[in-house]
Every structure is written in C-alpha cells, then in structure tokens.
Design an enzyme around this catalytic site. Structure first.
Site, PDB file in Angstrom:
ATOM      1  N   LYS A   8       0.598  -1.276  -0.516  1.00 11.42           N
ATOM      2  CA  LYS A   8      -0.135   0.010   0.331  1.00 11.42           C
ATOM      3  C   LYS A   8       0.762   1.172   0.327  1.00 11.42           C
ATOM      4  O   LYS A   8       2.003   1.016   0.880  1.00 11.42           O
ATOM      5  CB  LYS A   8      -0.829   0.125   1.311  1.00 11.42           C
ATOM      6  CG  LYS A   8      -0.075  -0.157   2.474  1.00 11.42           C
ATOM      7  CD  LYS A   8      -0.188   1.431   3.779  1.00 11.42           C
ATOM      8  CE  LYS A   8       0.841   0.642   4.539  1.00 11.42           C
ATOM      9  NZ  LYS A   8       1.598   2.194   5.322  1.00 11.42           N
ATOM     10  N   PRO A 109       9.971  -5.187   0.746  1.00 12.23           N
ATOM     11  CA  PRO A 109      10.974  -4.671   1.498  1.00 12.23           C
ATOM     12  C   PRO A 109      10.177  -3.944   3.056  1.00 12.23           C
ATOM     13  O   PRO A 109       9.198  -3.108   2.836  1.00 12.23           O
ATOM     14  CB  PRO A 109      11.459  -3.606   1.340  1.00 12.23           C
ATOM     15  CG  PRO A 109      11.353  -3.209  -0.385  1.00 12.23           C
ATOM     16  CD  PRO A 109      10.027  -3.327  -0.308  1.00 12.23           C
ATOM     17  N   GLY A 111      10.259  -2.517   6.763  1.00 10.42           N
ATOM     18  CA  GLY A 111      10.045  -1.347   7.295  1.00 10.42           C
ATOM     19  C   GLY A 111      10.535  -0.488   6.306  1.00 10.42           C
ATOM     20  O   GLY A 111      11.249   0.742   6.403  1.00 10.42           O
ATOM     21  N   GLY A 116       4.039  -3.877   4.413  1.00 13.24           N
ATOM     22  CA  GLY A 116       4.046  -5.990   3.302  1.00 13.24           C
ATOM     23  C   GLY A 116       4.022  -7.308   4.415  1.00 13.24           C
ATOM     24  O   GLY A 116       2.797  -7.549   3.829  1.00 13.24           O
ATOM     25  N   SER A 119      -0.116  -7.026   4.924  1.00 13.69           N
ATOM     26  CA  SER A 119      -1.066  -7.476   3.859  1.00 13.69           C
ATOM     27  C   SER A 119      -0.516  -9.072   3.812  1.00 13.69           C
ATOM     28  O   SER A 119      -1.500  -9.603   3.771  1.00 13.69           O
ATOM     29  CB  SER A 119      -0.174  -7.222   2.545  1.00 13.69           C
ATOM     30  OG  SER A 119      -1.092  -7.064   1.366  1.00 13.69           O
ATOM     31  N   ASP A 151      -3.086  -1.976  10.084  1.00 15.78           N
ATOM     32  CA  ASP A 151      -2.917  -2.105   8.908  1.00 15.78           C
ATOM     33  C   ASP A 151      -3.960  -3.073   7.368  1.00 15.78           C
ATOM     34  O   ASP A 151      -4.479  -2.844   7.391  1.00 15.78           O
ATOM     35  CB  ASP A 151      -1.691  -1.417   7.742  1.00 15.78           C
ATOM     36  CG  ASP A 151      -1.643  -0.344   7.895  1.00 15.78           C
ATOM     37  OD1 ASP A 151      -2.196   1.045   8.579  1.00 15.78           O
ATOM     38  OD2 ASP A 151      -0.067  -0.114   8.122  1.00 15.78           O
TER      39      ASP A 151
HETATM   40  O1  C5P Z   1      -1.145  -1.390  15.597  1.00 16.98           O
HETATM   41  P1  C5P Z   1       0.124  -1.662  14.686  1.00 16.98           P
HETATM   42  O2  C5P Z   1       1.071  -2.916  15.041  1.00 16.98           O
HETATM   43  O3  C5P Z   1       0.805  -1.737  12.939  1.00 16.98           O
HETATM   44  O4  C5P Z   1       1.219  -0.853  15.036  1.00 16.98           O
HETATM   45  C1  C5P Z   1       2.095  -0.414  15.112  1.00 16.98           C
HETATM   46  C2  C5P Z   1       2.936   0.628  16.779  1.00 16.98           C
HETATM   47  O5  C5P Z   1       2.843   1.520  15.980  1.00 16.98           O
HETATM   48  C3  C5P Z   1       1.739   0.830  17.595  1.00 16.98           C
HETATM   49  O6  C5P Z   1       2.901  -0.150  18.271  1.00 16.98           O
HETATM   50  C4  C5P Z   1       2.254   2.053  17.997  1.00 16.98           C
HETATM   51  O7  C5P Z   1       3.127   2.486  18.447  1.00 16.98           O
HETATM   52  C5  C5P Z   1       2.175   2.670  16.845  1.00 16.98           C
HETATM   53  N1  C5P Z   1       0.785   3.109  16.145  1.00 16.98           N
HETATM   54  C6  C5P Z   1       0.244   4.084  16.735  1.00 16.98           C
HETATM   55  N2  C5P Z   1      -0.731   4.957  16.054  1.00 16.98           N
HETATM   56  C7  C5P Z   1      -2.102   3.758  15.285  1.00 16.98           C
HETATM   57  C8  C5P Z   1      -0.851   2.807  14.633  1.00 16.98           C
HETATM   58  C9  C5P Z   1       0.017   2.803  15.044  1.00 16.98           C
HETATM   59  O8  C5P Z   1       0.495   4.862  17.880  1.00 16.98           O
HETATM   60  N3  C5P Z   1      -2.823   4.500  14.201  1.00 16.98           N
END
Ligand code: C5P
Length: 312
Positions: A8, A109, A111, A116, A119, A151
């Site tokens: 995305k 990739p 990070g 990725g 998805s 996501d």
């Molecule tokens: O939800 P996900 O595991 O992808 O999020 C990774 C990190 O990104 C979370 O632990 C949080 O620190 C941060 N995050 C956030 N607000 C969001 C999405 C992610 O603070 N809406």
C-alpha cells in the site's frame, strides 16, 4: 492456493496526538489516511500438511539482490495472524484444524511503510478461513485483523470487497472505500534504511506533533498528479526525518533530482517510512523521472489499484 499480497501507499496521512490512557485507542494515535493498493506484491501459498499445525517458510523473489532477513518464527505477522484466527475458535475446533504449510515469496521490503507484513497477514486470515472451512462472517475476520495490526483490516477489506482505495480512520482499522486517484503511476524510491513504526510514533510524540482531525477533509479526487501532490501530506514525515537524518538527506537529493524549472514534483513518505513516492499521470512521465534519480538509489515504478487477481 496462491494469493497476492499487495503493498500500500499512504497517499495522505494525518495523525492526531497520542490518545491518552482511559480513552478510545489509548496508546495509539487516531489518524485519517487515504490508502491505495499498488501492483508491487508478495505471494502467499498454502499447501495442506499431513501433520497438524501451521508452518512458514520464506524466500525473496529476487534472491540475487541484497535483502534484509524476514523472520519465519512467531514474530512474523503471518504466524501472528494464523494464531489470532485459531484463538478465535473454541478449543475443540482448534484442536482438529488441518495442518497447513505457508510459503511467502517476498518482494515488499520490510520497514518501508509499504505494509508488506500487514498485507501478508490479511491474506493469511482470508486464506485460512477458506482452507479451514470456517466461513466466519467478514466482521469477525476484520476484528481478528485489527488485533494483528492497525493496517491489516484495510488489506482484508480490499481482499473481501475488491476495493483498491480507501479512506481509513480510527487507528487505521475503519475502512471506507473511495475512488482511486486520477494519476495511476507511482515512482517508489527505497532509501537504504528501515524505519521502526513505534519509534517514529514515539518521536512524533516527543516533538509534540499532532493534527486536529475534526477539520481534516479528504483531498479532492480527480486531480492530476502535480496539483494532487501539493495537497497530500504525511504528518509522520517530520518525525521520521528527525529520527533518521539520512532519510531526510536522501529525500532532499531525490527531490532536487526531480525538480525542474517548470514543475515541482513533490516526493512524500509512505506510512512511517522509509519508502518515498511521487505520482505521475502517465507511465512515460514516470519513466523519464526515474532516469533522473541517482543511479545508486533503488527505485521502481508501480501501478496504483492494479493488484493481481486472486484465484479464490
Ligand atoms: O498496529 P500496529 O502494530 O501496526 O502499530 C505499530 C505501532 O505503531 C504501535 O505499537 C503504535 O506504537 C504505533 N501506532 C500508533 N497509532 C496508530 C497505529 C500505530 O501509535 N494509529
């Protein structure tokens, strides 16, 4: 069974300050983002196994290119997703699930803010629901997806409805389909570094950044590339550039390479980085611009909204 797991782009990403303890989504940030699928994709295959359990193997599509290691243990979001789905079932049903061998062919990739892992996780939930013949309602699958990552519901929504473009809110898990943008070609630029999403959000908080989302509207649909790019914004960009100064330098180098006397071809960050993108009205314009980038900076052209059809 073989599924494409598309990458995305966050064309637009507005982020509120950290939600305080005791409020909805505490510890996360409310956001509003225009997310689109691209033609860059991983592949996930499922093969039945005679012994119970879920196994995962992984290889890079182009094994000759230098790539970061993708873990195939419990940290991989594919296995996190498989576990989250199985945990949703009663003990008796969980114990009798048929064994399955999952294999990932990676092109996206990690990070890079291209989603990725998320998805791959969404495809896992979608495919295992069918493979295990669970027939769970879409809302339940979306709940499982939200537990795996913010996501993941976007990708699952795309898989179940054929959507390619959506306005995502909440912490990213509330998905409303909208039209694709008029420009359909993106140039992706890959700075040689990986960004940590939690670290970028933490730096965002340290910088006391955050947008009042109540006044945020979607960028107008239907604009050509140059005027659209000037309306797009990623609120995480200053935090990512502050935390990874080399990313800011590479952005400036890429921006200078594409600038011309006539047009300002704005380059944006996707998600929490590190990938950068810009949009073009035609693949020809994009190819000309790609030639202007420094040769040592990896890049690729992708089509927006054109994900490979899944044969399920
Ligand atoms: O939800 P996900 O595991 O992808 O999020 C990774 C990190 O990104 C979370 O632990 C949080 O620190 C941060 N995050 C956030 N607000 C969001 C999405 C992610 O603070 N809406």
């Amino acid at each position: 069974m073989l599924l494409a797991c598309p990458a995305k782009l966050n064309l637009h990403l507005r982020v509120a300050p950290l939600s305080p303890p005791g409020t909805q989504n505490a510890g996360y940030h409310h956001l509003a983002s225009w997310m689109v699928l691209t033609s860059l994709h991983d592949d996930l295959s499922l093969v039945p196994r005679f012994t119970p359990g879920v196994t995962l193997t992984c290889q890079w599509h182009d094994e000759s290119a230098p790539h970061s290691q993708v873990p195939t243990d419990d940290r991989n979001l594919v296995l996190v997703a498989a576990r989250a789905l199985a945990e949703h079932l009663p003990d008796s049903a969980r114990d009798s699930l048929p064994g399955v061998a999952l294999h990932l062919t990676k092109r996206i990739p990690p990070g890079t803010g291209l989603g990725g892992g998320s998805s791959d996780a969404a495809s896992t939930i979608y495919a295992l629901d069918r493979f295990w013949q669970l027939g769970l309602p879409t809302e339940v699958l979306l709940d499982v997806a939200a537990k795996v990552g913010s996501d993941v519901p976007f990708f699952l929504h795309c898989l179940t409805t054929g959507t390619h473009s959506a306005w995502c809110t909440g912490r990213g898990e509330l998905v409303s389909p909208i039209s694709l943008p008029r420009p359909r070609t993106a140039l992706l630029i890959f700075p040689p570094l990986h960004c940590s999403t939690p670290d970028v959000y933490r730096h965002f908080d340290q910088l006391k950044l955050g947008t009042d989302l109540s006044s945020i509207t979607r960028p107008p649909l239907g604009l050509p590339a140059i005027p659209l790019l000037s309306q797009l914004q990623n609120d995480l960009q200053p935090a990512a550039f502050g935390l990874y100064p080399r990313l800011a330098e590479i952005h400036a180098i890429a921006q200078r390479s594409l600038d011309s006397a006539k047009t300002l071809q704005l380059i944006h960050l996707t998600g929490s980085g590190s990938a950068l993108f810009t949009l073009f009205d035609t693949p020809q314009d994009a190819a000309v611009a790609q030639q202007k980038l420094p040769k040592e900076l990896p890049s690729t052209l992708v089509t927006l909204g054109q994900s490979r059809q899944n044969p399920l």
